[in-house]
Enzyme design. Structure first.
Site, PDB file in Angstrom:
ATOM      1  N   GLY A  42       0.769  -0.963   0.167  1.00 62.00           N
ATOM      2  CA  GLY A  42      -0.193   0.299   0.251  1.00 62.00           C
ATOM      3  C   GLY A  42       0.768   1.612  -0.109  1.00 62.00           C
ATOM      4  O   GLY A  42       1.941   1.527   0.816  1.00 62.00           O
ATOM      5  N   ASN A  46       3.830   2.163   3.072  1.00 61.53           N
ATOM      6  CA  ASN A  46       4.714   2.918   2.577  1.00 61.53           C
ATOM      7  C   ASN A  46       5.792   3.280   2.839  1.00 61.53           C
ATOM      8  O   ASN A  46       6.662   4.070   3.624  1.00 61.53           O
ATOM      9  CB  ASN A  46       5.068   2.280   1.156  1.00 61.53           C
ATOM     10  N   GLU A 144      -4.574   6.423  -3.543  1.00 60.53           N
ATOM     11  CA  GLU A 144      -5.223   4.990  -3.255  1.00 60.53           C
ATOM     12  C   GLU A 144      -6.561   4.603  -2.504  1.00 60.53           C
ATOM     13  O   GLU A 144      -6.357   4.188  -2.051  1.00 60.53           O
ATOM     14  CB  GLU A 144      -3.755   3.612  -2.619  1.00 60.53           C
ATOM     15  N   LEU A 225      13.268   9.432 -11.412  1.00 65.67           N
ATOM     16  CA  LEU A 225      13.880   9.396 -12.839  1.00 65.67           C
ATOM     17  C   LEU A 225      14.627   7.801 -13.294  1.00 65.67           C
ATOM     18  O   LEU A 225      15.446   7.576 -13.220  1.00 65.67           O
ATOM     19  CB  LEU A 225      14.621  10.283 -13.890  1.00 65.67           C
ATOM     20  N   GLY A 229      17.788   9.960 -11.064  1.00 60.66           N
ATOM     21  CA  GLY A 229      17.503  10.470  -9.872  1.00 60.66           C
ATOM     22  C   GLY A 229      16.975  11.644  -9.536  1.00 60.66           C
ATOM     23  O   GLY A 229      15.029  10.534 -10.251  1.00 60.66           O
ATOM     24  N   ASP A 250      16.422  -4.450  -6.527  1.00 59.89           N
ATOM     25  CA  ASP A 250      14.417  -4.482  -6.509  1.00 59.89           C
ATOM     26  C   ASP A 250      14.465  -3.238  -6.116  1.00 59.89           C
ATOM     27  O   ASP A 250      14.427  -2.332  -5.526  1.00 59.89           O
ATOM     28  CB  ASP A 250      14.265  -5.451  -5.526  1.00 59.89           C
ATOM     29  N   GLY A 255       9.947   4.554  -5.879  1.00 57.89           N
ATOM     30  CA  GLY A 255       9.272   5.683  -5.127  1.00 57.89           C
ATOM     31  C   GLY A 255       8.874   6.321  -4.302  1.00 57.89           C
ATOM     32  O   GLY A 255       8.486   7.259  -3.692  1.00 57.89           O
ATOM     33  N   ASP A 256       8.221   4.807  -3.448  1.00 56.86           N
ATOM     34  CA  ASP A 256       7.743   5.638  -1.988  1.00 56.86           C
ATOM     35  C   ASP A 256       8.511   5.489  -1.278  1.00 56.86           C
ATOM     36  O   ASP A 256       8.406   7.017   0.121  1.00 56.86           O
ATOM     37  CB  ASP A 256       7.072   4.272  -1.124  1.00 56.86           C
ATOM     38  N   ARG A 289      18.002  -3.484  -1.803  1.00 54.19           N
ATOM     39  CA  ARG A 289      17.432  -4.709  -1.235  1.00 54.19           C
ATOM     40  C   ARG A 289      15.779  -5.055  -1.422  1.00 54.19           C
ATOM     41  O   ARG A 289      15.683  -4.410  -1.942  1.00 54.19           O
ATOM     42  CB  ARG A 289      17.222  -4.216   0.745  1.00 54.19           C
TER      43      ARG A 289
HETATM   44  P1  ADP Z   1       8.993   4.654  -9.399  1.00 55.96           P
HETATM   45  O1  ADP Z   1       9.602   3.535  -8.642  1.00 55.96           O
HETATM   46  O2  ADP Z   1       7.791   5.333  -8.620  1.00 55.96           O
HETATM   47  O3  ADP Z   1       8.472   4.201 -10.654  1.00 55.96           O
HETATM   48  P2  ADP Z   1      11.513   5.721  -9.900  1.00 55.96           P
HETATM   49  O4  ADP Z   1      11.821   4.780 -10.418  1.00 55.96           O
HETATM   50  O5  ADP Z   1      11.644   7.162 -10.093  1.00 55.96           O
HETATM   51  O6  ADP Z   1      10.079   5.557  -9.517  1.00 55.96           O
HETATM   52  O7  ADP Z   1      12.725   6.500  -8.682  1.00 55.96           O
HETATM   53  C1  ADP Z   1      12.240   6.795  -7.400  1.00 55.96           C
HETATM   54  C2  ADP Z   1      13.144   7.103  -6.972  1.00 55.96           C
HETATM   55  O8  ADP Z   1      13.931   5.656  -6.651  1.00 55.96           O
HETATM   56  C3  ADP Z   1      14.609   7.645  -8.008  1.00 55.96           C
HETATM   57  O9  ADP Z   1      14.062   8.730  -7.914  1.00 55.96           O
HETATM   58  C4  ADP Z   1      15.811   7.457  -7.333  1.00 55.96           C
HETATM   59  O10 ADP Z   1      16.040   8.260  -6.295  1.00 55.96           O
HETATM   60  C5  ADP Z   1      15.522   5.981  -6.434  1.00 55.96           C
HETATM   61  N1  ADP Z   1      15.841   4.901  -7.986  1.00 55.96           N
HETATM   62  C6  ADP Z   1      15.223   3.979  -8.242  1.00 55.96           C
HETATM   63  N2  ADP Z   1      15.688   3.056  -9.181  1.00 55.96           N
HETATM   64  C7  ADP Z   1      17.779   3.785  -8.688  1.00 55.96           C
HETATM   65  C8  ADP Z   1      18.432   3.072  -9.057  1.00 55.96           C
HETATM   66  N3  ADP Z   1      19.123   2.020  -9.653  1.00 55.96           N
HETATM   67  N4  ADP Z   1      19.896   3.192  -8.395  1.00 55.96           N
HETATM   68  C9  ADP Z   1      20.120   4.430  -7.275  1.00 55.96           C
HETATM   69  N5  ADP Z   1      18.243   4.716  -7.501  1.00 55.96           N
HETATM   70  C10 ADP Z   1      17.590   5.153  -8.062  1.00 55.96           C
END
Ligand code: ADP
Length: 307
Positions: A42, A46, A144, A225, A229, A250, A255-256, A289
């Site tokens: 959820g 989270n 949600e 992104l 970042g 993983d 995003g959470d 993790r």
């Molecule tokens: P969501 O999971 O909501 O789609 P993102 O994939 O954009 O969101 O990831 C959210 C945040 O997690 C990013 O802005 C970054 O800070 C971190 N993050 C995600 N993937 C990576 C990665 N492979 N390496 C480092 N940081 C990551």
């Protein structure tokens, strides 16, 4: 920390049941699977756990069913040390939110989520606890829960001078009015485009998307992104705040963790750049993790990374 930032997180709790299979079943088919697991999920929950582990005092509110999954929710919060005072039970006999997640051998997933009791969290619930929300620096919500509830909360925050942060996930159609109540939105690249009704195949830069969101009334856009970042679009312009370099295993729930951590930093008075750096470190550690709640880091880990 002596003076903890106080933030409110209102949003879903759901139990996720995951099972792995070679290939997804077709309609009417039964396929063998393995590795069945149940975990806390959820987006609201989270993000509340992330904010708490980042050192904030968290007011978490949601609606659960009077059932064993609801009890799992209460157990989680007791373990985490977060008050369960504002977690209410459904008055209509509705079950706690639950999702089924199939993961195939390529690591792709198919998810069906039933929000259940989360859908009962109403504008009246917001009004009932608003005297407590008003004591917080920030209210963080996601999508949600019923959109009318989110809109009502955003409007009340605007009137009361509480910063409202919307993580527009998973995307749902939003009334235009809500944009002007948002101090920050934290969409990923897809959600940001969906908020503008832009097709994902359209050739438009993230920066242009961010600027258009601000033109619609949102004060600050913090677009995540992935490993890149975040893109920050504020009244002082736009800039990329790079993510940390890690070996990701993983990314579920990244995003959470970002949204929860970002809000804590803002509530502590850090500027948006510093808050985005803080959020990137927390989310970057989380992707190293497995799991969702298990992967969310603690404040001391983020602080020692920064040293
Ligand atoms: P969501 O999971 O909501 O789609 P993102 O994939 O954009 O969101 O990831 C959210 C945040 O997690 C990013 O802005 C970054 O800070 C971190 N993050 C995600 N993937 C990576 C990665 N492979 N390496 C480092 N940081 C990551």
């Amino acid at each position: 920390m002596e003076n903890k930032a106080k933030i409110a997180v209102i949003g879903s709790y759901a139990v996720g049941a995951t099972i792995r299979c070679r290939q997804f079943p077709a309609a009417g088919q039964t396929v063998p699977g393995h590795g069945f697991e149940m975990m806390h999920g959820g987006k609201g929950s989270n993000q509340a756990v992330a904010a708490h582990r980042m050192g904030a005092e968290v007011l978490y509110a949601t609606c659960i069913g009077d059932d064993s999954f609801g009890q799992m929710c209460l157990d989680l919060y007791q373990q985490e040390g977060i008050s369960t005072e504002y977690i209410r039970k459904s008055t209509e006999g509705t079950a706690t939110g639950a999702g089924l997640i199939y993961v195939n051998e390529n690591g792709e997933n198919e998810i069906v989520i039933g929000l259940g009791a989360n859908n009962e969290f109403s504008s009246e619930d917001i009004d009932r606890i608003f005297p407590e929300i008003e004591k917080c620096k920030i209210l963080l919500m996601q999508l949600e829960m019923p959109v009318e509830t989110v809109l009502h909360a955003a409007k009340r925050c605007k009137e009361a001078g509480v910063s409202f942060v919307l993580n527009p996930a998973p995307f749902r159609e939003l009334p235009e009015e809500i944009f002007r109540y948002c101090d920050y939105v934290t969409p990923n690249q897809t959600e940001a485009r969906q908020m503008l009704g832009i097709s994902l195949s359209e050739n438009i830069s993230d920066e242009e998307v961010g600027i258009q969101l601000c033109n619609r009334g949102i004060k600050n856009v913090v677009m995540t992104l992935g490993e890149g970042g975040v893109l920050l679009v504020t009244e002082s312009g736009s800039r990329i705040v790079p993510g940390i370099r890690v070996a990701a295993v993983d990314t579920t729930g990244a995003g959470d963790t970002f949204s929860g951590a970002f809000c804590v930093a803002v509530a502590e008075g850090q500027d948006p750049n510093k808050a985005a750096e803080f959020g990137n470190i927390a989310a970057g550690l989380a992707v190293t993790r497995y799991g969702v709640v298990d992967a969310i880091p603690y404040r001391k880990e983020v602080d020692s990374y920064r040293k």
